[in-house]
Each structure stands twice: as structure tokens, then as C-alpha cells.
Design a protein around this motif. Structure first.
Motif, short mmCIF file in Angstrom:
data_model
loop_
_atom_site.label_atom_id
_atom_site.label_comp_id
_atom_site.label_asym_id
_atom_site.label_seq_id
_atom_site.Cartn_x
_atom_site.Cartn_y
_atom_site.Cartn_z
N THR A 29 1.00 -0.80 0.21
CA THR A 29 0.19 0.47 -0.52
C THR A 29 0.52 1.01 0.10
OG1 THR A 29 -0.37 0.13 2.45
CG2 THR A 29 -1.88 -1.13 1.37
N HIS A 30 0.17 2.10 -0.60
CA HIS A 30 1.21 3.41 -0.57
C HIS A 30 0.17 4.84 -0.63
CE1 HIS A 30 4.13 6.22 -0.61
NE2 HIS A 30 3.27 6.95 -2.41
N VAL A 31 0.01 5.63 0.18
CA VAL A 31 -1.08 7.19 0.02
C VAL A 31 0.06 7.49 -0.66
CG1 VAL A 31 -2.14 8.97 1.53
CG2 VAL A 31 -1.36 6.44 2.91
N ILE A 32 -1.46 8.35 -1.62
CA ILE A 32 -0.69 9.60 -2.70
C ILE A 32 -1.74 10.01 -2.33
CG2 ILE A 32 -0.52 9.58 -5.28
CD1 ILE A 32 -0.38 6.61 -5.42
N ASP A 33 -1.31 11.80 -2.93
CA ASP A 33 -2.19 12.72 -2.90
C ASP A 33 -2.49 11.93 -4.02
OD1 ASP A 33 -0.91 13.82 -0.22
OD2 ASP A 33 0.07 15.48 -1.96
N ARG A 34 -4.45 12.67 -3.96
CA ARG A 34 -4.99 12.65 -5.36
C ARG A 34 -5.21 13.78 -6.38
NH1 ARG A 34 -10.94 11.25 -5.79
NH2 ARG A 34 -10.82 11.10 -3.09
N ASP A 35 -4.90 14.52 -5.98
CA ASP A 35 -3.71 15.37 -7.21
C ASP A 35 -2.82 15.08 -8.03
OD1 ASP A 35 -2.30 16.68 -5.87
OD2 ASP A 35 -2.68 18.66 -5.87
N LEU A 36 -1.99 14.21 -7.73
CA LEU A 36 -1.20 13.82 -8.76
C LEU A 36 -1.46 12.50 -9.10
CD1 LEU A 36 1.80 13.58 -5.42
CD2 LEU A 36 1.41 15.45 -7.21
N ILE A 37 -2.58 11.78 -9.35
CA ILE A 37 -3.14 10.93 -9.98
C ILE A 37 -4.78 11.18 -11.08
CG2 ILE A 37 -3.73 8.45 -10.21
CD1 ILE A 37 -1.52 7.44 -8.53
N PRO A 38 -4.05 11.71 -11.84
CA PRO A 38 -5.57 12.10 -12.89
C PRO A 38 -6.47 10.61 -12.88
CG PRO A 38 -3.77 12.54 -14.00
CD PRO A 38 -3.10 12.32 -13.35
N CYS A 41 -5.73 8.62 -14.90
CA CYS A 41 -5.01 7.83 -15.15
C CYS A 41 -4.98 6.28 -13.70
CB CYS A 41 -3.51 8.05 -13.97
SG CYS A 41 -2.39 9.79 -16.03
N ALA A 42 -5.87 6.36 -13.16
CA ALA A 42 -6.21 6.13 -12.16
C ALA A 42 -7.52 4.66 -13.12
CB ALA A 42 -6.80 6.14 -10.89
N THR A 43 -7.65 5.36 -13.92
CA THR A 43 -8.35 3.51 -14.82
C THR A 43 -7.62 3.17 -15.23
OG1 THR A 43 -10.05 5.55 -14.91
CG2 THR A 43 -10.04 3.86 -17.11
N VAL A 44 -7.05 3.18 -15.79
CA VAL A 44 -5.71 2.55 -16.99
C VAL A 44 -4.66 1.75 -15.72
CG1 VAL A 44 -3.11 3.27 -18.52
CG2 VAL A 44 -4.79 4.38 -18.40
N TYR A 52 3.19 -3.08 -18.71
CA TYR A 52 4.45 -3.00 -18.11
C TYR A 52 4.40 -2.27 -16.57
CZ TYR A 52 6.52 -3.81 -22.64
OH TYR A 52 7.36 -4.31 -23.42
N LEU A 53 2.82 -1.62 -16.14
CA LEU A 53 2.83 -0.97 -15.00
C LEU A 53 2.17 -1.89 -13.78
CD1 LEU A 53 1.63 2.46 -15.73
CD2 LEU A 53 3.88 1.42 -15.48
N LEU A 54 3.09 -2.25 -12.66
CA LEU A 54 1.95 -2.97 -11.86
C LEU A 54 0.46 -2.82 -11.43
CD1 LEU A 54 4.12 -2.78 -8.87
CD2 LEU A 54 4.36 -4.90 -10.03
N PRO A 55 -0.06 -4.04 -11.40
CA PRO A 55 -1.67 -3.28 -11.65
C PRO A 55 -2.06 -2.86 -10.35
CG PRO A 55 -1.35 -5.69 -11.97
CD PRO A 55 0.03 -5.01 -11.82
N MET A 56 -3.43 -2.40 -10.21
CA MET A 56 -3.21 -1.24 -8.61
C MET A 56 -5.39 -1.42 -8.35
SD MET A 56 -1.00 1.94 -8.57
CE MET A 56 -1.54 2.89 -7.14
N TYR A 57 -5.55 -0.95 -7.37
CA TYR A 57 -6.53 -0.55 -7.13
C TYR A 57 -6.67 0.94 -5.93
CZ TYR A 57 -7.65 -3.70 -2.79
OH TYR A 57 -7.29 -4.07 -2.00
N PHE A 58 -7.76 1.80 -5.95
CA PHE A 58 -8.07 2.70 -4.80
C PHE A 58 -8.81 2.71 -3.98
CE2 PHE A 58 -5.29 4.11 -9.15
CZ PHE A 58 -4.22 4.44 -8.79
N ILE A 59 -8.29 3.82 -2.76
CA ILE A 59 -9.57 3.54 -1.93
C ILE A 59 -9.70 4.57 -1.80
CG2 ILE A 59 -10.20 3.03 0.79
CD1 ILE A 59 -9.34 0.47 0.24
N HIS A 60 -10.58 5.72 -1.64
CA HIS A 60 -10.27 7.20 -2.36
C HIS A 60 -10.42 7.43 -0.53
CE1 HIS A 60 -11.25 7.64 -6.45
NE2 HIS A 60 -11.02 5.73 -6.44
#
Length: 219
Positions: A29-38, A41-44, A52-60
């Protein structure tokens, strides 16, 4: 019996990232500022559109996103060197292959409209499936980044030389860094040079240290 819950972590860019398991998968897990990921990009990332990128999911949250990176089966690049040595791999060849994969991953990500110059690229954020050599990047956006992608790749080459402690790669890494700096090279140019170095390494039998010592003794 103690009821204490043991927690596992990996280190990402100097910070501990907790490891969790869910639905048979392994995440950090890694906490990210919301405005740093459009949002696109989260959808991708959530839909694995960029292989080539590790798959992810997000908790908002209100102003933060908690990113869950699916890294099961992969280890961080910084942990791969010891495994390569134990398996008697050619370290220089392995690093070149990883570097080529990293460059292609960055180009692929930017084709999906990621601004990868704002993401961390180091031995913490590069993940390898050790049995196949498959490489994926963890997309870790930075608040501020003054460096171009080519600068980050240059730093990565230098860091791998420090960690690997491999005579052959130390020489090739020195040649690569000197060339990148002197030619003010682009990312695509770096990829071409890495491919050239990979062919050179495969076609050249590097002498064992014992043989070099014997030659020095004769002289």
C-alpha cells in the motif's frame, strides 16, 4: 498465546509500505495525494491497460488515495542481485535486460498519457518476476520532480553499479553514463545504446577474476 498481529512491509523510496493479502493476491500500500494521479490514469492502472505497470486499485479518501499495488510473484530490483549471483547469472547481462525493459515500460506508460518524469524510477519501484525476467514498474508519483526521465535513467544505471558490485557491469555502467551525459541523449537513444551493449555483453566472454589475477602475476 499472543494475539499480536504481525505486519510485513517493504521499503518504497525510503518509506515503509505495508504488505497485505486479499482475495488470494499480494499487495503493498502507498498513500498518494489525489491531485497527483488524474482520474484517467487511475482507470488505466485499475484496468491493467498498460502491461508494464503493476496493476492497482484505489480506496478514495477526502484528499488522499490509498493505492494497492498488486506485486505478487515479483521482487524489487534491489533484491534481485543476490538471487542472480546465487544462480551464477551474468549480472551485467541481467541488468541490461532490466534496463531495456524499464525504458520500454516508461515509453509505453507515456503512450498511455502518464507523465513519467513525475514518477519515481529507482531500484525500489522496479519489480521483477525472477524466473522469467518480466519487469513491471510501480507508478509512484512525486509532488515535485526537477529531473527528466533520461536523468532518472542515468541515476538508475549508477545505482545498479553500486548495488551489484560486479566488475563487468561497473565498466559498462561507467561507459553508459559518460555517453549519456556527453551526448545529451534522449530516452529512445538510451534504449538503442542499451540494446547495443546487450549484444556486446552476449558476444564477449568476460574473463574470470582468477584469470585476470594470473595474468597480472605473470606480468
Amino acid at each position: 498465546m499472543s494475539n499480536k498481529k504481525f505486519r510485513s512491509f517493504i521499503v518504497i523510496n525510503g518509506e515503509e509500505a505495508e504488505i497485505i493479502e486479499s482475495n488470494g493476491r499480494r499487495f503493498f500500500t502507498h498513500v498518494i495525494d489525489r491531485d497527483l494521479i488524474p482520474s484517467f490514469c487511475a482507470t488505466v492502472l485499475e484496468n491493467c491497460c498498460c502491461p508494464y505497470l503493476l496493476p492497482m486499485y484505489f480506496i478514495h479518501g477526502s484528499d488522499k488515495l490509498c493505492g494497492y499495488y498488486d506485486f505478487g510473484g515479483y521482487i524489487q530490483l534491489k533484491n534481485a542481485f543476490e538471487t542472480w549471483k546465487n544462480r551464477r547469472k551474468n549480472i551485467a547481462s541481467e541488468i541490461v535486460e532490466v534496463m531495456i525493459a524499464v525504458v520500454r515500460a516508461v515509453i509505453s506508460a507515456e503512450n498511455h498519457l502518464f507523465e513519467y518524469s513525475s514518477s519515481v524510477i529507482n531500484t525500489d519501484t522496479i519489480f521483477i518476476r525472477i524466473n522469467t525476467g518480466e519487469v513491471k514498474l510501480a507508478y509512484i508519483p512525486e509532488k515535485e520532480s526537477r529531473y527528466l526521465i533520461s536523468d532518472k535513467l542515468l541515476s538508475l544505471i549508477t545505482d545498479t553499479a553500486k548495488i551489484a558490485c560486479d566488475e563487468q557491469w561497473d565498466i559498462y555502467a561507467g561507459e553508459m553514463t559518460e555517453w549519456i551525459i556527453s551526448c545529451n541523449e534522449s530516452v529512445s537513444g538510451i534504449e538503442k545504446k542499451l540494446l547495443e551493449k546487450g549484444r556486446e555483453i552476449c558476444g564477449y566472454q568476460w574473463p574470470q577474476k582468477e584469470e585476470l589475477r594470473a595474468l597480472d602475476h605473470e606480468v
